[in-house]
Design a protein around this motif. Structure first.
Motif, PDB file in Angstrom:
ATOM      1  N   UNK A   1       0.867  -1.390  -0.031  1.00 35.79           N
ATOM      2  CA  UNK A   1      -0.045   0.044   0.034  1.00 35.79           C
ATOM      3  C   UNK A   1       0.821   1.312   0.033  1.00 35.79           C
ATOM      4  N   UNK A   2       2.170   1.055  -0.173  1.00 36.30           N
ATOM      5  CA  UNK A   2       3.137   2.300  -0.225  1.00 36.30           C
ATOM      6  C   UNK A   2       2.726   3.352  -1.329  1.00 36.30           C
ATOM      7  N   UNK A   3       1.917   3.197  -2.431  1.00 36.66           N
ATOM      8  CA  UNK A   3       1.809   3.957  -3.393  1.00 36.66           C
ATOM      9  C   UNK A   3       0.448   4.877  -2.744  1.00 36.66           C
ATOM     10  N   UNK A   4      -0.453   4.105  -2.104  1.00 36.53           N
ATOM     11  CA  UNK A   4      -1.582   4.772  -1.517  1.00 36.53           C
ATOM     12  C   UNK A   4      -1.088   5.834  -0.367  1.00 36.53           C
ATOM     13  N   UNK A   5      -0.071   5.525   0.146  1.00 35.61           N
ATOM     14  CA  UNK A   5       0.378   6.217   1.294  1.00 35.61           C
ATOM     15  C   UNK A   5       1.061   7.464   0.710  1.00 35.61           C
ATOM     16  N   UNK A   6       1.970   7.323  -0.478  1.00 37.10           N
ATOM     17  CA  UNK A   6       2.490   8.324  -1.064  1.00 37.10           C
ATOM     18  C   UNK A   6       1.424   9.568  -1.928  1.00 37.10           C
ATOM     19  N   UNK A   7       0.372   8.719  -2.249  1.00 41.82           N
ATOM     20  CA  UNK A   7      -0.545   9.447  -2.895  1.00 41.82           C
ATOM     21  C   UNK A   7      -1.330  10.434  -1.807  1.00 41.82           C
ATOM     22  N   UNK A  99       0.078   2.303  -9.638  1.00 39.43           N
ATOM     23  CA  UNK A  99       0.782   1.169  -9.006  1.00 39.43           C
ATOM     24  C   UNK A  99      -0.404   0.368  -8.365  1.00 39.43           C
ATOM     25  N   UNK A 100      -0.487  -0.817  -8.293  1.00 37.90           N
ATOM     26  CA  UNK A 100      -1.533  -1.694  -7.616  1.00 37.90           C
ATOM     27  C   UNK A 100      -1.371  -1.358  -6.141  1.00 37.90           C
ATOM     28  N   UNK A 101      -2.499  -1.696  -5.127  1.00 40.49           N
ATOM     29  CA  UNK A 101      -2.250  -1.284  -3.955  1.00 40.49           C
ATOM     30  C   UNK A 101      -1.356  -2.502  -3.201  1.00 40.49           C
ATOM     31  N   UNK A 102      -1.425  -3.669  -3.961  1.00 42.22           N
ATOM     32  CA  UNK A 102      -0.566  -4.850  -3.065  1.00 42.22           C
ATOM     33  C   UNK A 102       0.574  -5.037  -4.411  1.00 42.22           C
ATOM     34  N   UNK A 103       1.421  -4.145  -4.444  1.00 44.67           N
ATOM     35  CA  UNK A 103       2.270  -4.023  -5.571  1.00 44.67           C
ATOM     36  C   UNK A 103       3.372  -5.115  -5.798  1.00 44.67           C
TER      37      UNK A 103
END
Lengths: 111, 230
Positions: A1-7, A99-103
């Protein structure tokens, strides 16, 4: 979920941008764009944690395109800081939004 | 009894073949999507990102001068050149910042995906490949042009150009495997629909079969089903 956090961080940056770059009170459009986009990014990223709408972060792609387009609308040539900010945020958001959530693990159908 | 055990073992291999996270794709003898292949790319891309950002900060005049141990004030000449100014009018941001965003993209797309993403998420490998390879080569050409057209050389630009070339070398193996796999799927199915699905990482039995022939297992642990790391 790192991409969601960065978003979400990018969304917060958009919410702070009017104060960082000292937008004028008369620049209503820029205030509105940054506030609408910033809050929408945060909402979409948070909603992605809900299993039933886990792909909603893809909506951030549209916001990324908007931010890039809006930057060009604001200033071709000698772009004001608000436009440069919008362009950079838009490009970075586009990269994270796909980027998918569970990348780091395969998609469920491959497990 | 023994026969049954062997048969069971074989079926275990068959069954886990498509879930082996450290499977080796053609034509290599290692897995180009493995973390030890990708993490160095991300680290190197981040170094280039910081260097490019620094030059961008100078172009924004957020730092007063640009550091250059070899060419003296030539770096500043390059960064303030007419070419660079023209690019800023098109990109809206200084060209170094544009480069920094591209290097950041290399790192992001290098990090995303499992150790079998060449098969499970080909689109991701292709986007990564486009960011690293054509963009990397364009940036190297631009730096060389700076030297020949502007007539000044910029040490940090040259460093990022070298990093770009190293990144191309480090990244091409994975992209190549991915393209080979997609080509094989196309050759054996000739179906646009299956190609489309395969590209977006959707499963089809046809592509699964192609993948099965496309991979082999690492020698030391043929039956181990590795647990993917989050």
């Amino acid at each position: 979920m790192w991409s969601r956090v960065v978003e979400m961080m990018l969304g917060l940056w958009l919410l702070m941008s009017p104060f960082i770059f000292r937008y004028d009170d008369s620049q209503t459009m820029i205030w509105a764009s940054d506030y609408a986009c910033g809050s929408a990014v945060i909402v979409f990223s948070l909603l992605s944690y809900v299993q039933s709408c886990r792909k909603i972060h893809l909506m951030n792609i549209a916001i990324g395109f908007w931010l890039v387009g809006f930057a060009y609308y604001l200033g071709f040539g000698d772009a004001p800081p608000a436009a440069q900010n919008s362009l950079i945020l838009g490009m970075v958001l586009l990269m994270f939004a796909v980027i998918p959530s569970e990348a780091s693990v395969p998609a469920p159908r491959w497990r | 009894m023994v026969d049954r055990m062997v048969a069971e073992e074989e079926s275990v291999i068959e069954d886990s073949l498509l879930h082996q996270m450290d499977a080796i794709p053609q034509p290599w003898d290692y897995n180009p999507s493995a973390w030890d292949q990708r993490i160095p790319i991300c680290i190197l891309a981040m170094i280039a990102f910081f260097i490019a950002s620094y030059m961008g900060l100078y172009q924004w005049r957020l730092v007063d001068s640009a550091w250059d141990p070899i060419f003296g004030d030539q770096t500043e000449k390059v960064l303030d050149s007419g070419v660079s100014e023209k690019m800023r009018r098109w990109f809206l941001v200084p060209d170094a910042i544009f480069g920094a965003v591209a290097y950041l993209g290399d790192a992001i797309f290098g990090l995303a995906g499992s150790t079998r993403r060449w098969q499970y998420r080909p689109w991701m490998v292709i986007v990564f490949g486009i960011d690293v390879i054509p963009l990397g080569i364009v940036s190297v050409v631009l730096v060389v042009l700076q030297g020949t057209i502007v007539g000044s050389w910029c040490f940090l630009c040259l460093v990022t150009a070298v990093i770009s070339l190293i990144l191309v070398y480090m990244a091409y193996d994975e992209v190549w495997s991915c393209l080979l796999y997609l080509r094989k799927v196309w050759k054996e199915t000739k179906s646009k629909k299956i190609m489309w699905k395969t590209f977006w990482g959707l499963r089809t039995s046809e592509a699964d079969r192609v993948a099965e022939e496309f991979i082999r297992m690492p020698k030391e642990s043929p039956k181990r089903k590795s647990t993917p790391s989050k």
